[in-house]
Design an enzyme around this catalytic site. Structure first.
Site, PDB file in Angstrom:
ATOM      1  CD  GLU A 254       8.418  17.222 -22.758  1.00  0.00           C
ATOM      2  OE1 GLU A 254       7.735  18.242 -22.531  1.00  0.00           O
ATOM      3  OE2 GLU A 254       7.914  16.132 -23.116  1.00  0.00           O
TER       4      GLU A 254
ATOM      5  CD  GLU B 295      -3.171  15.483 -16.008  1.00  0.00           C
ATOM      6  OE1 GLU B 295      -3.368  14.323 -15.638  1.00  0.00           O
ATOM      7  OE2 GLU B 295      -2.424  15.781 -16.928  1.00  0.00           O
TER       8      GLU B 295
ATOM      9  CE  LYS C 160       0.623  13.665 -15.021  1.00  0.00           C
ATOM     10  NZ  LYS C 160      -0.100  13.709 -16.302  1.00  0.00           N
TER      11      LYS C 160
ATOM     12  NE  ARG D 265      -3.954  -2.064   2.004  1.00  0.00           N
ATOM     13  CZ  ARG D 265      -3.667  -3.205   2.639  1.00  0.00           C
ATOM     14  NH1 ARG D 265      -2.607  -3.287   3.413  1.00  0.00           N
ATOM     15  NH2 ARG D 265      -4.483  -4.224   2.498  1.00  0.00           N
TER      16      ARG D 265
ATOM     17  NE  ARG E  27       0.639  17.339 -13.524  1.00  0.00           N
ATOM     18  CZ  ARG E  27       1.069  16.618 -12.491  1.00  0.00           C
ATOM     19  NH1 ARG E  27       0.447  16.684 -11.335  1.00  0.00           N
ATOM     20  NH2 ARG E  27       2.105  15.831 -12.606  1.00  0.00           N
TER      21      ARG E  27
ATOM     22  CE  LYS F 276       5.682  17.780 -14.304  1.00  0.00           C
ATOM     23  NZ  LYS F 276       5.888  16.505 -14.941  1.00  0.00           N
TER      24      LYS F 276
ATOM     25  CG  HIS G 251       0.147  12.057 -26.281  1.00  0.00           C
ATOM     26  ND1 HIS G 251      -0.538  12.875 -25.403  1.00  0.00           N
ATOM     27  CD2 HIS G 251       1.349  11.806 -25.714  1.00  0.00           C
ATOM     28  CE1 HIS G 251       0.233  13.089 -24.340  1.00  0.00           C
ATOM     29  NE2 HIS G 251       1.377  12.456 -24.501  1.00  0.00           N
TER      30      HIS G 251
ATOM     31  CG  HIS H 164       2.567  16.768 -24.782  1.00  0.00           C
ATOM     32  ND1 HIS H 164       3.385  17.876 -24.859  1.00  0.00           N
ATOM     33  CD2 HIS H 164       3.257  15.839 -24.071  1.00  0.00           C
ATOM     34  CE1 HIS H 164       4.511  17.614 -24.200  1.00  0.00           C
ATOM     35  NE2 HIS H 164       4.464  16.392 -23.713  1.00  0.00           N
TER      36      HIS H 164
ATOM     37  CG  ASN I 112      -0.966  17.500 -22.386  1.00  0.00           C
ATOM     38  OD1 ASN I 112      -0.921  16.660 -23.275  1.00  0.00           O
ATOM     39  ND2 ASN I 112      -0.979  17.177 -21.118  1.00  0.00           N
TER      40      ASN I 112
ATOM     41  CG  HIS J   6       7.237  12.104 -25.168  1.00  0.00           C
ATOM     42  ND1 HIS J   6       5.878  12.104 -25.429  1.00  0.00           N
ATOM     43  CD2 HIS J   6       7.451  13.130 -24.315  1.00  0.00           C
ATOM     44  CE1 HIS J   6       5.320  13.083 -24.740  1.00  0.00           C
ATOM     45  NE2 HIS J   6       6.244  13.718 -24.056  1.00  0.00           N
TER      46      HIS J   6
HETATM   47  N1  LIG Z   1       5.301  10.744 -15.022  1.00  0.00           N
HETATM   48  C1  LIG Z   1       5.351  11.804 -15.781  1.00  0.00           C
HETATM   49  O1  LIG Z   1       4.923  12.890 -15.397  1.00  0.00           O
HETATM   50  C2  LIG Z   1       5.959  11.695 -17.148  1.00  0.00           C
HETATM   51  C3  LIG Z   1       6.225  12.844 -17.891  1.00  0.00           C
HETATM   52  C4  LIG Z   1       6.840  12.696 -19.138  1.00  0.00           C
HETATM   53  C5  LIG Z   1       7.184  11.450 -19.610  1.00  0.00           C
HETATM   54  N2  LIG Z   1       6.897  10.329 -18.855  1.00  0.00           N
HETATM   55  C6  LIG Z   1       7.271   8.997 -19.318  1.00  0.00           C
HETATM   56  O2  LIG Z   1       8.682   8.935 -19.457  1.00  0.00           O
HETATM   57  C7  LIG Z   1       9.013   7.931 -20.397  1.00  0.00           C
HETATM   58  C8  LIG Z   1      10.096   8.439 -21.304  1.00  0.00           C
HETATM   59  O3  LIG Z   1      11.230   8.775 -20.527  1.00  0.00           O
HETATM   60  P1  LIG Z   1      12.692   8.858 -21.169  1.00  0.00           P
HETATM   61  O4  LIG Z   1      12.657   9.710 -22.371  1.00  0.00           O
HETATM   62  O5  LIG Z   1      13.608   9.211 -20.067  1.00  0.00           O
HETATM   63  O6  LIG Z   1      12.927   7.367 -21.731  1.00  0.00           O
HETATM   64  P2  LIG Z   1      13.696   6.092 -21.144  1.00  0.00           P
HETATM   65  O7  LIG Z   1      13.512   5.941 -19.704  1.00  0.00           O
HETATM   66  O8  LIG Z   1      13.295   4.964 -22.024  1.00  0.00           O
HETATM   67  O9  LIG Z   1      15.228   6.446 -21.434  1.00  0.00           O
HETATM   68  C9  LIG Z   1      15.668   6.618 -22.772  1.00  0.00           C
HETATM   69  C10 LIG Z   1      16.853   5.715 -23.088  1.00  0.00           C
HETATM   70  O10 LIG Z   1      18.033   6.209 -22.470  1.00  0.00           O
HETATM   71  C11 LIG Z   1      18.659   5.193 -21.701  1.00  0.00           C
HETATM   72  N3  LIG Z   1      19.330   5.890 -20.595  1.00  0.00           N
HETATM   73  C12 LIG Z   1      18.759   6.471 -19.526  1.00  0.00           C
HETATM   74  N4  LIG Z   1      19.665   7.133 -18.819  1.00  0.00           N
HETATM   75  C13 LIG Z   1      20.847   6.971 -19.443  1.00  0.00           C
HETATM   76  C14 LIG Z   1      22.157   7.446 -19.194  1.00  0.00           C
HETATM   77  N5  LIG Z   1      22.431   8.278 -18.185  1.00  0.00           N
HETATM   78  N6  LIG Z   1      23.147   7.070 -20.046  1.00  0.00           N
HETATM   79  C15 LIG Z   1      22.869   6.262 -21.108  1.00  0.00           C
HETATM   80  N7  LIG Z   1      21.647   5.815 -21.411  1.00  0.00           N
HETATM   81  C16 LIG Z   1      20.644   6.177 -20.582  1.00  0.00           C
HETATM   82  C17 LIG Z   1      17.554   4.268 -21.330  1.00  0.00           C
HETATM   83  O11 LIG Z   1      18.039   2.966 -21.037  1.00  0.00           O
HETATM   84  C18 LIG Z   1      16.700   4.283 -22.593  1.00  0.00           C
HETATM   85  O12 LIG Z   1      17.249   3.414 -23.549  1.00  0.00           O
HETATM   86  C19 LIG Z   1       7.713   7.576 -21.120  1.00  0.00           C
HETATM   87  O13 LIG Z   1       7.267   6.312 -20.699  1.00  0.00           O
HETATM   88  C20 LIG Z   1       6.752   8.651 -20.671  1.00  0.00           C
HETATM   89  O14 LIG Z   1       5.413   8.191 -20.614  1.00  0.00           O
HETATM   90  C21 LIG Z   1       6.300  10.457 -17.638  1.00  0.00           C
HETATM   91 ZN   LIG Z   2       6.071  15.413 -22.804  1.00  0.00          ZN
END
Ligand SMILES: NC(=O)c1ccc[n+]([C@@H]2O[C@H](COP(=O)([O-])OP(=O)(O)OC[C@H]3O[C@@H](n4cnc5c(N)ncnc54)[C@H](O)[C@@H]3O)[C@@H](O)[C@H]2O)c1
Ligand SMILES: [Zn+2]
Length: 339
Positions: free
Chosen positions: A166, A215, A124, A102, A220, A205, A231, A227, A224, A244
């Site tokens: 971003e 949200e 999130k 939990r 918030r 942020k 998406h 976005h 977007n 992304h």
């Molecule tokens: N929770 C939220 O508010 C929120 C906001 C935006 C995006 N997201 C989510 O985030 C995700 C995308 O995140 P991302 O772009 O970080 O992708 P990711 O976590 O897949 O990382 C991108 C790539 O970089 C590699 N990597 C990470 N750190 C590294 C480092 N220091 N050196 C070498 N390689 C490294 C990873 O293994 C991966 O292959 C999506 O699933 C998206 O939905 C969430």
């Molecule tokens: Zn984004």
């Protein structure tokens, strides 16, 4: 930066993660295989679960394996989970932490630029379902966010630019000064401006999520910008070929054009963003997707209601507003223009 939320507050600090991670009593690390290969040293003496790199790990199966791993290791209710990685690890490990017994503490240690300025802050967390992205999740604020800029040294350039998209977004919707700084010089790894810019984006942020934690008010939704189309592009191209942030870059240009057509955004905004984002090494044209299918995908956006398209549109540089009911003809026209 201190982020306040419903149940308390947490700090986001720039620091050496290896040192900062040492002083827990009981902790477990969730990371991915790429991050593990470069940054094993950050995990210290704690047990480590390294999931496969990539969006595929935000799955029920991987989530289940992580929970069973914690239980198998007799993790107690007072343990801390360290999420060391990009947004995928942050979202997955955060959701594991939100639900294991939990809820246990999670400390986010973002290692991608995108995770530093966006996903690690705001609480999130979640995973994808077969039907769609981020369909199961929770609001589970971290108890700390530790940004170690050193980790960016191993991040591939394409992933760096992905996160930079971003930052351009924050500039466009909240702070024209950032926009001007980026236009003067696109952001690069090892850039002197990186520490200040990352923390500034975290603070921007913070302001948004503090005013609309769950949200609900629409505040918030300004995050977007770009976005709605992004998406749809990600969905139509099957999540992968277009990252992304890349999809957001395209989305910002086209949504700026939509804003211009509606007489709401400054004239020339689309061209201005197009030029800037291109200098950052980001794509600004929609990859071959059928416009009709993109439109269909945009109707599935969470901001859309009763099949009417909704967009966060620029009202000026540094100002953005959620607009429901944007005419499809305008959207289609702009989509065609940027194919
Ligand atoms: N929770 C939220 O508010 C929120 C906001 C935006 C995006 N997201 C989510 O985030 C995700 C995308 O995140 P991302 O772009 O970080 O992708 P990711 O976590 O897949 O990382 C991108 C790539 O970089 C590699 N990597 C990470 N750190 C590294 C480092 N220091 N050196 C070498 N390689 C490294 C990873 O293994 C991966 O292959 C999506 O699933 C998206 O939905 C969430
Ligand atoms: Zn984004």
């Amino acid at each position: 930066v201190i982020v306040r939320h419903r149940f308390g507050e947490y700090e986001v600090v720039c620091s050496d993660a290896a040192i900062a991670l040492g002083d827990e009593r009981e902790a477990f690390v969730i990371t991915d295989e790429n991050v593990m290969s470069h940054w094993r040293s950050l995990c210290g003496r704690w047990p480590v679960r390294a999931v496969k790199a990539g969006e595929g790990s935000k799955s029920i199966d991987t989530y289940n394996e992580c929970l069973e791993w914690l239980a198998g290791n007799r993790a107690s209710r007072s343990c801390t989970i360290f999420a060391i990685g990009g947004g995928v690890v942050g979202d997955l490990a955060g959701f594991v932490a939100a639900t294991y017994m939990r809820g246990v503490r999670v400390i986010q240690v973002p290692t991608t630029l995108l995770a530093m300025v966006d996903s690690s802050v705001g609480g999130k967390v979640g995973i994808d379902l077969k039907t769609g992205k981020n369909l199961a999740g929770a609001f589970h604020p971290p108890s700390r966010v530790i940004i170690d800029l050193q980790t960016l040294s191993t991040l591939p350039r394409r992933e760096f630019n992905n996160g930079a998209a971003e930052i351009w977004k924050y500039g466009a919707i909240l702070d024209p000064l950032i926009l001007e700084q980026l236009e003067a010089n696109p952001l690069g790894p090892g850039d002197d401006r990186l520490p200040a810019m990352v923390m500034h984006c975290v603070d921007l942020k913070r302001q948004i999520v503090e005013s609309d934690e769950y949200e609900r008010s629409g505040t918030r939704a300004v995050l977007n910008f770009g976005h709605t189309l992004a998406h749809a592009i990600e969905r139509q191209t099957g999540y992968g070929p277009v990252l992304h942030g890349e999809a957001v870059a395209i989305g910002m240009v086209v949504e700026a054009a939509i804003g211009e057509k509606l007489g709401m955004s400054p004239m020339g905004a689309a061209t201005r963003l197009d030029k800037g984002l291109e200098s950052q090494g980001l794509p600004t044209r929609i990859p071959t997707c059928a416009p009709g299918e993109l439109l269909e995908a945009m109707r599935l956006d969470k901001k859309a209601s009763q099949g009417r398209l909704a967009f966060a549109l620029l009202q000026g540089y540094g100002s953005c507003k959620l607009v429901a009911d944007v005419p499809e003809s305008v959207v289609l026209e702009c989509v065609r223009e940027y194919l």
